[in-house]
Scaffold this active site. Structure first.
Site, short mmCIF file in Angstrom:
data_model
loop_
_atom_site.label_atom_id
_atom_site.label_comp_id
_atom_site.label_asym_id
_atom_site.label_seq_id
_atom_site.Cartn_x
_atom_site.Cartn_y
_atom_site.Cartn_z
N GLY A 1 47.31 24.06 50.35
CA GLY A 1 46.23 24.95 49.93
C GLY A 1 44.97 24.16 49.62
N ASN B 1 49.44 21.42 46.99
CA ASN B 1 50.41 21.42 48.09
C ASN B 1 51.72 21.93 47.51
OD1 ASN B 1 48.36 19.34 48.58
ND2 ASN B 1 49.48 19.00 50.47
N VAL B 2 52.40 22.76 48.28
CA VAL B 2 53.72 23.22 47.85
C VAL B 2 54.75 22.57 48.76
CG1 VAL B 2 55.22 25.21 47.46
CG2 VAL B 2 52.77 25.39 46.96
N ASP C 1 43.80 36.84 41.02
CA ASP C 1 43.65 36.44 42.43
C ASP C 1 44.67 37.20 43.27
OD1 ASP C 1 42.68 35.14 44.66
OD2 ASP C 1 43.81 33.30 44.33
N ASN D 1 48.93 36.29 47.98
CA ASN D 1 49.67 35.88 46.78
C ASN D 1 50.80 36.84 46.42
OD1 ASN D 1 48.43 33.41 46.36
ND2 ASN D 1 46.73 34.33 45.23
N ASP E 1 51.28 32.55 42.34
CA ASP E 1 49.95 31.95 42.15
C ASP E 1 49.22 32.51 40.93
OD1 ASP E 1 48.01 30.16 42.80
OD2 ASP E 1 47.40 31.11 44.67
#
Ligand SMILES: Nc1ncnc2c1ncn2[C@@H]1O[C@H](COP(=O)(O)OP(=O)(O)O)[C@@H](O)[C@H]1O
Ligand SMILES: [Mg+2]
Length: 264
Positions: free
Chosen positions: A61, A65-66, A192, A197, A209
């Site tokens: 993102g 980072n995931v 958001d 999300n 998120d």
């Protein structure tokens, strides 16, 4: 004790070698997420037995980072905020009005740590309120470990944006049930909310998120709530939903921008 250190050392070497392997065949993992402090944080989490290895990236993102973590053959999501590319102005804006974070942040690293602990606390609060969010496992510095949303083979679920629901209106009603609990029981405003999300896990929504989510009485809550409702309405309209903004507000217990169950 020596044995313990040796064990942790082995784990971190494994993490680093996984990362090297990944770097070799996948340039997407920017080396900036594995700066020295982040590596130290991952080392500590491995030492505390939260993860054995990091195996593959789920998402890159703007700020985080995931990655996929594995511990005892079970998958976890490991969200790592990058110090270099975080939006400090935004973070300060959201952290400032939150009584849970009174301290001033002169230091970027401290601000990120508060941001990550805010995401953790929000998830904990929502999870306790019975909202479908990934269960938070732990957080340390700029790293957050969460329940993995996906299948047992380690395939992550996709967000609504990339995996639109089969029955859009039915799915939206499920989202509204979750968002009702989010707002009225969790007493938080997402901030958001969009098709990016909300994950679609076998046609069941999981809300993600929540780092920027604020308590309902935050001075910016009303504005965020209105934006969330507009985004939700528009994103689902694009997918073919006929549910109007007014109907969505009604489902959420909101009238004229005010959450009826909360005196905001
Ligand atoms: N718990 C999770 N399990 C599986 N995938 C996840 C999980 N959390 C996030 N993701 C994936 O990572 C992406 C980015 O996560 P998100 O929390 O939205 O961070 P960002 O700030 O980058 O938008 C999501 O769109 C989703 O695809
Ligand atoms: Mg996101």
């Amino acid at each position: 004790m020596d044995q313990k250190i040796a064990k942790a050392d082995k784990k971190v070497k494994k993490i680093i070698s996984e990362k090297r392997k990944k770097d070799a065949d996948d340039r997407k993992v920017g080396s900036d997420i594995f700066d020295k402090r982040t590596l130290e944080t991952l080392y500590k989490l491995a030492n505390k037995n939260y993860i054995d290895i990091l195996n593959g990236e789920i998402s890159t993102g703007k700020e985080a980072n995931v990655l996929k973590g594995i511990k005892d053959d079970k998958y976890y999501a490991v969200k790592i905020y990058r110090i270099a590319t975080s939006d400090f102005k935004k973070m300060n804006f959201y952290v400032d009005g939150d009584h849970r974070f009174r301290s001033r942040h002169s230091n970027k690293r401290q601000l990120i740590n508060s941001w990550v602990s805010k995401e953790y606390k929000n998830l904990e609060r929502l999870y306790k309120a019975g909202v479908k969010v990934p269960k938070p496992i732990t957080s340390l510095n700029n790293v957050l470990i969460l329940e993995f949303i996906g299948d047992d083979e380690g395939n992550p679920a996709k967000t609504v944006k990339y995996n639109p629901p089969k029955d859009v209106d039915e799915f939206l009603l499920k989202v509204l049930n979750e968002m009702y609990k989010f707002i009225n029981n969790g007493k938080l405003i997402h901030g958001d909310l969009s098709a990016y999300n909300i994950m679609n896990l076998n046609e069941e929504p999981v809300i993600i998120d929540v780092s920027q989510s604020v308590i309902y009485n935050n001075p910016i809550a009303k504005e965020l709530l209105d934006r969330d409702i507009n985004n939700l309405t528009n994103d689902f309209k694009k997918l073919g939903s006929k549910i109007t903004k007014e109907e969505i507000e009604k489902h959420l217990g909101v009238k004229d921008g005010i959450v009826l169950s909360l005196k905001n």
